[in-house]
Design a protein around this motif. Structure first.
Motif, PDB file in Angstrom:
ATOM      1  N   LEU A   1       1.262  12.115   7.609  1.00 28.22           N
ATOM      2  CA  LEU A   1       1.667  10.486   8.694  1.00 28.22           C
ATOM      3  C   LEU A   1       1.607   9.761   7.590  1.00 28.22           C
ATOM      4  O   LEU A   1       2.784   9.212   7.680  1.00 28.22           O
ATOM      5  CB  LEU A   1       0.628  10.274   9.208  1.00 28.22           C
ATOM      6  CG  LEU A   1       1.049   9.133  10.438  1.00 28.22           C
ATOM      7  CD1 LEU A   1       2.311   9.588  11.378  1.00 28.22           C
ATOM      8  CD2 LEU A   1      -0.165   8.995  11.233  1.00 28.22           C
TER       9      LEU A   1
ATOM     10  N   THR B   1       4.200   9.540   5.461  1.00 27.93           N
ATOM     11  CA  THR B   1       5.863   9.903   5.322  1.00 27.93           C
ATOM     12  C   THR B   1       6.679   8.490   6.337  1.00 27.93           C
ATOM     13  O   THR B   1       7.489   8.683   6.409  1.00 27.93           O
ATOM     14  CB  THR B   1       6.084  11.209   6.387  1.00 27.93           C
ATOM     15  OG1 THR B   1       5.184  10.888   7.683  1.00 27.93           O
ATOM     16  CG2 THR B   1       5.846  12.524   5.622  1.00 27.93           C
ATOM     17  N   THR B   2       5.498   7.493   7.114  1.00 25.74           N
ATOM     18  CA  THR B   2       5.928   6.574   7.750  1.00 25.74           C
ATOM     19  C   THR B   2       5.439   5.328   6.476  1.00 25.74           C
ATOM     20  O   THR B   2       6.086   4.537   6.320  1.00 25.74           O
ATOM     21  CB  THR B   2       5.080   6.695   9.055  1.00 25.74           C
ATOM     22  OG1 THR B   2       3.647   6.558   8.521  1.00 25.74           O
ATOM     23  CG2 THR B   2       5.678   8.144   9.888  1.00 25.74           C
ATOM     24  N   ARG B   3       4.467   5.037   7.286  1.00 20.56           N
ATOM     25  CA  ARG B   3       3.400   3.452   6.577  1.00 20.56           C
ATOM     26  C   ARG B   3       4.181   3.281   5.000  1.00 20.56           C
ATOM     27  O   ARG B   3       5.167   2.207   4.526  1.00 20.56           O
ATOM     28  CB  ARG B   3       2.041   3.347   6.289  1.00 20.56           C
ATOM     29  CG  ARG B   3       1.913   2.051   6.725  1.00 20.56           C
ATOM     30  CD  ARG B   3       0.234   1.362   7.016  1.00 20.56           C
ATOM     31  NE  ARG B   3      -0.146   0.510   6.916  1.00 20.56           N
ATOM     32  CZ  ARG B   3       0.075  -0.607   7.840  1.00 20.56           C
ATOM     33  NH1 ARG B   3       1.044  -0.165   9.131  1.00 20.56           N
ATOM     34  NH2 ARG B   3      -0.117  -1.279   7.437  1.00 20.56           N
TER      35      ARG B   3
ATOM     36  N   ARG C   1       8.240   3.165   4.827  1.00 19.18           N
ATOM     37  CA  ARG C   1       8.628   1.538   4.590  1.00 19.18           C
ATOM     38  C   ARG C   1       7.891   0.557   3.912  1.00 19.18           C
ATOM     39  O   ARG C   1       8.333  -0.273   3.926  1.00 19.18           O
ATOM     40  CB  ARG C   1       7.494   1.337   6.710  1.00 19.18           C
ATOM     41  CG  ARG C   1       8.019  -0.019   7.239  1.00 19.18           C
ATOM     42  CD  ARG C   1       7.375  -0.401   8.152  1.00 19.18           C
ATOM     43  NE  ARG C   1       7.541  -1.648   8.515  1.00 19.18           N
ATOM     44  CZ  ARG C   1       8.768  -2.020   9.646  1.00 19.18           C
ATOM     45  NH1 ARG C   1       9.190  -0.739   9.911  1.00 19.18           N
ATOM     46  NH2 ARG C   1       9.301  -3.696   9.838  1.00 19.18           N
TER      47      ARG C   1
ATOM     48  N   ASN D   1      12.690   6.656  -2.159  1.00 18.85           N
ATOM     49  CA  ASN D   1      12.586   5.730  -1.524  1.00 18.85           C
ATOM     50  C   ASN D   1      12.700   4.054  -2.294  1.00 18.85           C
ATOM     51  O   ASN D   1      13.045   3.591  -1.846  1.00 18.85           O
ATOM     52  CB  ASN D   1      11.436   5.488  -1.017  1.00 18.85           C
ATOM     53  CG  ASN D   1      11.287   6.482   0.409  1.00 18.85           C
ATOM     54  OD1 ASN D   1      12.502   6.990   1.209  1.00 18.85           O
ATOM     55  ND2 ASN D   1      10.270   7.323  -0.259  1.00 18.85           N
TER      56      ASN D   1
ATOM     57  N   ASN E   1       9.469  -3.529  14.734  1.00 11.13           N
ATOM     58  CA  ASN E   1       9.806  -2.112  14.660  1.00 11.13           C
ATOM     59  C   ASN E   1      10.968  -1.507  14.086  1.00 11.13           C
ATOM     60  O   ASN E   1      11.167  -0.568  13.973  1.00 11.13           O
ATOM     61  CB  ASN E   1       9.592  -2.001  15.671  1.00 11.13           C
ATOM     62  CG  ASN E   1       7.907  -1.865  17.435  1.00 11.13           C
ATOM     63  OD1 ASN E   1       7.127  -1.082  15.913  1.00 11.13           O
ATOM     64  ND2 ASN E   1       8.006  -2.164  17.416  1.00 11.13           N
TER      65      ASN E   1
ATOM     66  N   ALA F   1      13.809  -1.444  11.318  1.00  9.81           N
ATOM     67  CA  ALA F   1      13.979  -0.957  10.353  1.00  9.81           C
ATOM     68  C   ALA F   1      13.712  -2.034   8.857  1.00  9.81           C
ATOM     69  O   ALA F   1      14.820  -2.579   9.585  1.00  9.81           O
ATOM     70  CB  ALA F   1      14.746   0.670  10.225  1.00  9.81           C
TER      71      ALA F   1
END
Lengths: 265, 265
Positions: free
Chosen positions: A142, A145-147, A150, A206, B58, B60
């Motif tokens: 998780l 792939t998310t935080r 970002r 990224n 929230n 992007a």
């Protein structure tokens, strides 16, 4: 030998070899943010032994000029300043060695300082708040792939908006290097150097411009390029059980400690 | 109405009422560090609605100039700077409103910046990393008699060494107020104001000069004295389950959520 306060008996074994003395654990992690800055400007520093660090850390605050909770701790013997808190140490050294953005651009100054805190939050995230919890495969899948993505987008977009190009420029579009660039190197180049290509691939996918910047800075500086060449892939990162857990999930494991040996260098 | 990026469709409902716009949760906590600074210098600011904050949070990163992970977030419309990270916001505003120590004294500058990070660590400690864990009676008894006490000794000793007296002076012995004083007010005066005398007694026992300083600053400033008079003891602190747990242990309970109602103001 340095006597911390003459009226009491805290005596450290460190010899005063450098103007700057650093107290930190024998790992890279947050200390690297300070080491990379000093290495870049070619200023020597002495890192004291862990037992000296513990002597100071366990002293009652009233008996110890350091007034600190946790390392890293800098002692600048030129003005007898003891200074803890990584971001405060970095901005202090950045003033001392002219690594601040031009003060006439308060936006870039602010974004440079923000960069330290963003990097610090990334380090906390990667280590689940310095090992407060261990990684599980689910939690890592998780986070990675998310935080984490970002965070990398935040860095890459900030740099892009400020003027960084894939093949040239600095993190905040400044005309010369600032502490923000060196904090980025210390955070992300170190992360890949110590932990390897699994995390490196996430970083480069990224945040390609940011990672290309770290490559340019390291390559162009003799001390940094030597430092990052040594021990590649076999270097200790944050230490402790959380490094074992992190290396486990990076290798596809379930985060159990003891799966993957920690490097000792 | 403010359009965040013209090419995409993030539109907030906030009217541009002040030069400074703040995005934060409807609690006091870290936001108070920014509010107290601006209140002291009598600069108006607009706090946006939670739904506007969530719209931005929230989005992007590539669709949003803010480039941030979590609030507080400042938008200075005078130069269209979006700035997250509490310490970076405070130092930015301190430069803007002349609340820095004299730059000719780099030690006081460094200690002022360290003060922000020490306060931030205290807030993290008091809320077990923003609610990552709930309090138990045992954990609170340990924290409130060891780590919290050490933090307060660190603050009190730093101030004493720099020149603060029980009845006069500023936190770092400066000749006029700095952002360090206002961060101390925002952290510790707020803590007692929102959470009451159980925590207040710990603060005043272990850091009497620091707490007397906060009293003097609040009393001498009309906006701050009005702010801290309102709602005393019935004000929301950090919100969420962790505030319930914290209020439970402060009242002698076992830290279970639901024991003590959270104020709504």
């Amino acid at each position: 030998v340095i006597l911390i306060k003459q009226t009491i008996d805290i005596i450290l074994t460190v010899d005063k070899m450098s103007e700057l003395i650093l107290y930190y654990w024998p790992i890279n992690f947050r200390g690297h943010l300070i080491y990379c800055l000093l290495d870049y400007v070619n200023i020597s520093y002495t890192i004291v032994s862990t037992s000296d660090l513990l002597t100071l850390k366990n002293a009652a605050p009233k008996d110890c000029l350091a007034n600190f909770m946790a390392p890293p701790l800098l002692h600048d013997t030129s003005n007898n300043l003891y200074l803890a808190q990584t971001p405060a140490i970095i901005t202090y050294l950045a003033r001392k060695y002219n690594l601040y953005p031009n003060p006439e651009n308060p936006m870039k100054v602010a974004l440079a300082e923000k960069t330290i805190h963003d990097c610090s939050d990334c380090l906390a995230g990667l280590t689940r708040n310095n090992g407060a919890e261990m990684w599980t495969k689910e939690a890592w899948d998780l986070f990675s792939t998310t935080r984490l993505v970002r965070w990398l987008q935040i860095f890459e977009n900030t740099a892009t908006e400020q003027g960084l190009k894939i093949n040239e420029g600095f993190f905040l579009g400044t005309t010369s290097i600032t502490f923000a660039d060196l904090v980025i190197v210390a955070t992300f180049h170190t992360m890949e150097w110590a932990l390897g290509d699994t995390i490196g691939d996430i970083l480069r996918t990224n945040a390609p411009k940011m990672m290309a910047l770290t490559d340019r800075i390291v390559t162009s500086n003799e001390i940094l390029s030597t430092k990052f060449q040594s021990y590649k892939g076999t270097v200790v990162y944050c230490g402790g059980f959380i490094e074992q857990s992190l290396r486990s999930v990076l290798a596809g494991g379930d985060g159990a400690t003891g799966d993957v040996p920690i490097p000792t260098k």
